[in-house]
Design an enzyme around this catalytic site. Structure first.
Site, PDB file in Angstrom:
ATOM      1  N   LYS A 102       0.821  -1.213   0.000  1.00 57.88           N
ATOM      2  CA  LYS A 102       0.000   0.000   0.000  1.00 57.88           C
ATOM      3  C   LYS A 102       0.856   1.266   0.000  1.00 57.88           C
ATOM      4  CE  LYS A 102      -3.156  -0.051   3.266  1.00 57.88           C
ATOM      5  NZ  LYS A 102      -3.934  -0.440   4.481  1.00 57.88           N
ATOM      6  N   ASP A 118      -9.933   0.621   2.421  1.00 57.42           N
ATOM      7  CA  ASP A 118      -9.752  -0.809   2.228  1.00 57.42           C
ATOM      8  C   ASP A 118     -10.889  -1.373   1.385  1.00 57.42           C
ATOM      9  OD1 ASP A 118      -7.344  -1.474   3.381  1.00 57.42           O
ATOM     10  OD2 ASP A 118      -8.179  -2.163   5.286  1.00 57.42           O
ATOM     11  N   ASP A 120     -12.644  -3.886   1.912  1.00 56.32           N
ATOM     12  CA  ASP A 120     -13.760  -4.432   2.690  1.00 56.32           C
ATOM     13  C   ASP A 120     -14.512  -3.328   3.426  1.00 56.32           C
ATOM     14  OD1 ASP A 120     -11.773  -3.850   4.506  1.00 56.32           O
ATOM     15  OD2 ASP A 120     -11.872  -5.762   5.578  1.00 56.32           O
ATOM     16  N   HIS A 244     -16.420  -0.483   8.047  1.00 58.13           N
ATOM     17  CA  HIS A 244     -15.287  -1.356   7.766  1.00 58.13           C
ATOM     18  C   HIS A 244     -15.641  -2.774   8.225  1.00 58.13           C
ATOM     19  CE1 HIS A 244     -10.580  -1.512   7.786  1.00 58.13           C
ATOM     20  NE2 HIS A 244     -11.127  -2.430   7.010  1.00 58.13           N
TER      21      HIS A 244
END
EC number: 2.4.1.123
Length: 318
Positions: A102, A118, A120, A244
């Site tokens: 990242k 992210d 997810d 998240h």
């Protein structure tokens, strides 16, 4: 290719539309691509004015790249980055080593400011106003809400002593606002070379590196599902702008409800909300001039959020 916008469209800021973007990360040939597609559709539903860049490793198959492109994502391949593949036992989960890659997004200098999310995560409200935050800082949400206020809590992740003094607030690296910068990118890589691997990989590393320029923002921009059972008295799930799904068993595209805490009604509701967006064909990306794109242009690029109200004064280090 980044979508072009009508020159006559006015914005509530001097930031150039083309200079900002959301960015996420994808590796491998598994089903995580579904998470990224869901995120892309969530940003469309929230009428975001900005594209989603997907930083992918070389092992992402062509089929998945095409899926991302069809959903309006800007796909950028990056090279893997890891301090050492011989220290996998150092990480809480062995695949965390991939997350060091990242750091490559600091090299995306065609953008002046980016919001990392992210794969997810899901966005349920427009958060474009985050691009208005003052420059030169990294903004993120505390990994445990208690840390925001200096309250003792057994859920706060242990800090690896080998990384020096603990930051006053430890943030979750699943979402952060940052500015790509070639000098910072080089320093990140040079620092990584002399930094030992630790339990939470790039999250520990970023907390160490940016501890002097980190600014906490409210949990509503990265509501970790675990907060629902760890600190329910501090969480209002209906106020979450971005959720998240990072707890074990919480990935909506894998959800069975059998893992610990996953049979909660609030978890079921949030999983359903994710699927409602993922299955909504009206949110599928279409060419410029489509209903989806027109709705994005008509939607407010920035909410009425008072930017100064986002700042949370972090407790001084002990």
């Amino acid at each position: 290719m980044a979508p072009e916008f009508e020159s006559g469209t006015k914005m509530a800021t001097t930031i150039q539309k083309s200079s900002c973007a959301y960015v996420t990360f994808l590796a491998g040939n598994g089903d995580y691509v579904k998470g990224v597609v869901g995120l892309a559709k969530g940003l469309i539903k929230a009428k975001s004015m900005y594209p989603l860049v997907v930083a992918i490793l070389p092992d992402v198959p062509e089929e998945h790249r095409m899926i991302l492109t069809r959903h309006g994502c800007i796909v950028k391949e990056i090279e893997p980055l890891a301090p050492s593949l011989q220290s996998l036992d150092k990480y809480a989960r062995s695949y965390y080593v991939l997350n060091y890659s990242k750091l490559r997004i600091w090299e995306f200098v065609e953008y002046s400011k980016m919001v990392y999310l992210d794969g997810d995560m899901q966005v349920f409200e427009n958060i474009d106003h985050l691009f208005e935050l003052p420059d030169k800082y990294l903004y993120a949400v505390a990994d445990c809400i208690c840390d925001m206020y200096g309250e003792p809590c057994d859920e706060v992740l242990p800090w690896p002593k080998e990384l020096g003094p603990r930051p006053s607030v430890y943030f979750n690296a699943g979402m952060f606002v940052f500015q790509p910068n070639p000098s910072v990118y080089v320093r990140l890589l040079n620092t990584l070379k002399v930094t030992p691997p630790t339990q939470f990989a790039e999250q520990d590393f970023l907390n160490m590196y940016f501890k002097d320029v980190y600014k906490p923002i409210p949990y509503t921009y990265n509501m970790l599902l675990a907060m629902l059972w760890r600190h329910p008295e501090k969480i209002e799930v209906n106020k979450a702008k971005a959720v998240h799904y990072c707890s074990p068993g919480a990935k909506p595209w894998k959800y069975t409800g059998k893992e610990e805490h996953m049979d909660r009604e609030d978890i079921k509701m949030l999983v359903k909300k994710w699927w409602d967006i993922y299955n909504d064909t009206t949110l599928d990306h279409k060419a410029q001039g489509s209903t989806v794109e027109a709705n994005r242009l008509r939607g407010a690029a920035f909410s009425d959020t008072n930017i100064s109200a986002l700042y949370i004064t972090s407790p001084s280090a002990a």
